[in-house]
Structures are given as C-alpha cells and as structure tokens.
Design a protein around this motif. Structure first.
Motif, PDB file in Angstrom:
ATOM      1  N   UNK A 135     -12.881-100.281 -65.092  1.00  0.00           N
ATOM      2  CA  UNK A 135     -12.638-100.581 -66.508  1.00  0.00           C
ATOM      3  C   UNK A 135     -13.923-101.055 -67.181  1.00  0.00           C
ATOM      4  N   UNK A 136     -14.598-102.010 -66.562  1.00  0.00           N
ATOM      5  CA  UNK A 136     -15.826-102.554 -67.146  1.00  0.00           C
ATOM      6  C   UNK A 136     -16.947-101.522 -67.178  1.00  0.00           C
ATOM      7  N   UNK A 137     -17.021-100.694 -66.156  1.00  0.00           N
ATOM      8  CA  UNK A 137     -18.055 -99.661 -66.111  1.00  0.00           C
ATOM      9  C   UNK A 137     -17.859 -98.636 -67.224  1.00  0.00           C
ATOM     10  N   UNK A 138     -16.636 -98.175 -67.402  1.00  0.00           N
ATOM     11  CA  UNK A 138     -16.353 -97.186 -68.454  1.00  0.00           C
ATOM     12  C   UNK A 138     -16.526 -97.813 -69.835  1.00  0.00           C
ATOM     13  N   UNK A 139     -16.031 -99.052 -70.019  1.00  0.00           N
ATOM     14  CA  UNK A 139     -16.198 -99.723 -71.305  1.00  0.00           C
ATOM     15  C   UNK A 139     -17.676 -99.881 -71.646  1.00  0.00           C
ATOM     16  N   UNK A 140     -18.461-100.292 -70.672  1.00  0.00           N
ATOM     17  CA  UNK A 140     -19.895-100.449 -70.905  1.00  0.00           C
ATOM     18  C   UNK A 140     -20.568 -99.138 -71.240  1.00  0.00           C
ATOM     19  N   UNK A 141     -20.194 -98.080 -70.531  1.00  0.00           N
ATOM     20  CA  UNK A 141     -20.781 -96.764 -70.806  1.00  0.00           C
ATOM     21  C   UNK A 141     -20.417 -96.244 -72.182  1.00  0.00           C
ATOM     22  N   UNK A 142     -19.146 -96.354 -72.555  1.00  0.00           N
ATOM     23  CA  UNK A 142     -18.706 -95.885 -73.883  1.00  0.00           C
ATOM     24  C   UNK A 142     -19.362 -96.706 -74.982  1.00  0.00           C
ATOM     25  N   UNK A 143     -19.395 -98.027 -74.816  1.00  0.00           N
ATOM     26  CA  UNK A 143     -20.008 -98.894 -75.832  1.00  0.00           C
ATOM     27  C   UNK A 143     -21.499 -98.606 -75.962  1.00  0.00           C
ATOM     28  N   UNK A 144     -22.174 -98.415 -74.850  1.00  0.00           N
ATOM     29  CA  UNK A 144     -23.610 -98.096 -74.888  1.00  0.00           C
ATOM     30  C   UNK A 144     -23.845 -96.758 -75.585  1.00  0.00           C
ATOM     31  N   UNK A 145     -23.025 -95.771 -75.267  1.00  0.00           N
ATOM     32  CA  UNK A 145     -23.164 -94.463 -75.911  1.00  0.00           C
ATOM     33  C   UNK A 145     -22.912 -94.584 -77.407  1.00  0.00           C
ATOM     34  N   UNK A 146     -21.861 -95.313 -77.803  1.00  0.00           N
ATOM     35  CA  UNK A 146     -21.563 -95.484 -79.229  1.00  0.00           C
ATOM     36  C   UNK A 146     -22.667 -96.268 -79.935  1.00  0.00           C
TER      37      UNK A 146
END
Length: 170
Positions: A135-146
């Motif tokens: 969850x944290x890995x995907x959230x971090x990746x999506x937030x970084x991309x955005x």
C-alpha cells in the motif's frame, strides 16, 4: 517477535495517517520507497506468512490481501491533493476521499482477516505487514508520479484547484 511486528505495524499506520491528513511540504527526496522496503523485508522474514496447514487457501487469502493493498495504495495516491505555493514548493494534503479510501481498505482487510479465520486459516502479522508495505509503496509511487506533473505556481493552479491564501502548516 510477533509483538514487536504488531507494534511496528501500528506505529507505521499512525505515523503515515497523521502525516497524510495534514498539509505538508513534499521534498525531492527520492527515498520514499525505503519505509515500504523495510516493512516488506520484515514481513518476508516473519514465519507464518502463509498457514502451513492450508497452503493453497492461505496463499489465496494473501494474494487477495495484496490486491486490496495495491488498490488502496493507488486510490490513496490519486486522492491526495497536490499544489504548488508561489515560492515553487510542492505541498500535499489528504482529502475526505483519501480518508474514505484508507477506511475502506482497513474494513476490507479486517473482513478478509475475519473470513480467513472462519475458514481456519491462520495469518501471521507478516501478511498484514506485506500488504501495508505494498500500500505504501504504490501510494508513494503514484504520489511521486503525480507530483512531477504538477505545474509550476506561475503557470496556474495545480490539480485544477484554486490555491487558497491560507493553508495549515505542519
């Protein structure tokens, strides 16, 4: 060791939720994946990731929990509001939708855990920790991309939302 892992899980959840629900400045820190990586490493070291007495059902329950973690992390990353201040700094804050995604993920995980218990499957804290790490890995990746897509402050408001003259600063 299980008591320590449960404490780590609770501490990480509290830390992350408090940080995400308040306005905070995002840095260009490229190490956003370290905490999820540590959690994933700890979960894989933990015995009992799957129930040895019901391997197939336990692996299926773990797979479903990981999918819930993936979807929760993606929803969480997409519902965070991002904006740039006039000085060019990037800020984020969780929205009501973020809280709903997080709450929905917790309810789904609790339901999965309960269903697994009813089927006689014993899941150790490693399964929960692996799902939280994902969850944290995907959230971090999506937030970084955005965050990379957010326009500079001089080019207009980020995320199509007008910038408010006041913001909570933490």
């Amino acid at each position: 060791m299980s008591g320590l892992n449960a404490l780590v899980i609770v501490a990480v959840v509290v830390f992350v939720v408090v940080r995400q629900c308040s306005a905070r400045r995002l840095s260009d820190d490229r190490r956003w994946w370290i905490l999820p990586g540590i959690l994933l490493f700890m979960s894989l070291r933990e015995p009992g990731l799957t129930d040895p007495h019901r391997e197939a059902l336990s692996a299926a329950a773990l797979g479903v929990e990981l999918v819930v973690g993936l979807v929760t992390g993606a929803g969480w990353g997409w519902t965070v509001r991002l904006w740039r201040e006039p000085d060019g700094s990037l800020w984020s804050r969780g929205t009501k939708a973020t809280v709903l995604v997080w709450t929905g993920g917790l309810v789904l995980r609790a339901s999965l855990y309960g269903a697994a218990r009813l089927m006689g499957i014993h899941q150790g804290p490693g399964a929960l920790m692996a799902a939280l790490a994902l969850t944290l890995l995907v959230r971090g990746g999506v937030t970084t991309w955005r965050a990379r897509q957010v326009a500079p402050a001089y080019g207009g408001a980020a995320d199509g939302m007008p910038s408010s003259p006041w913001k909570e600063r933490v």
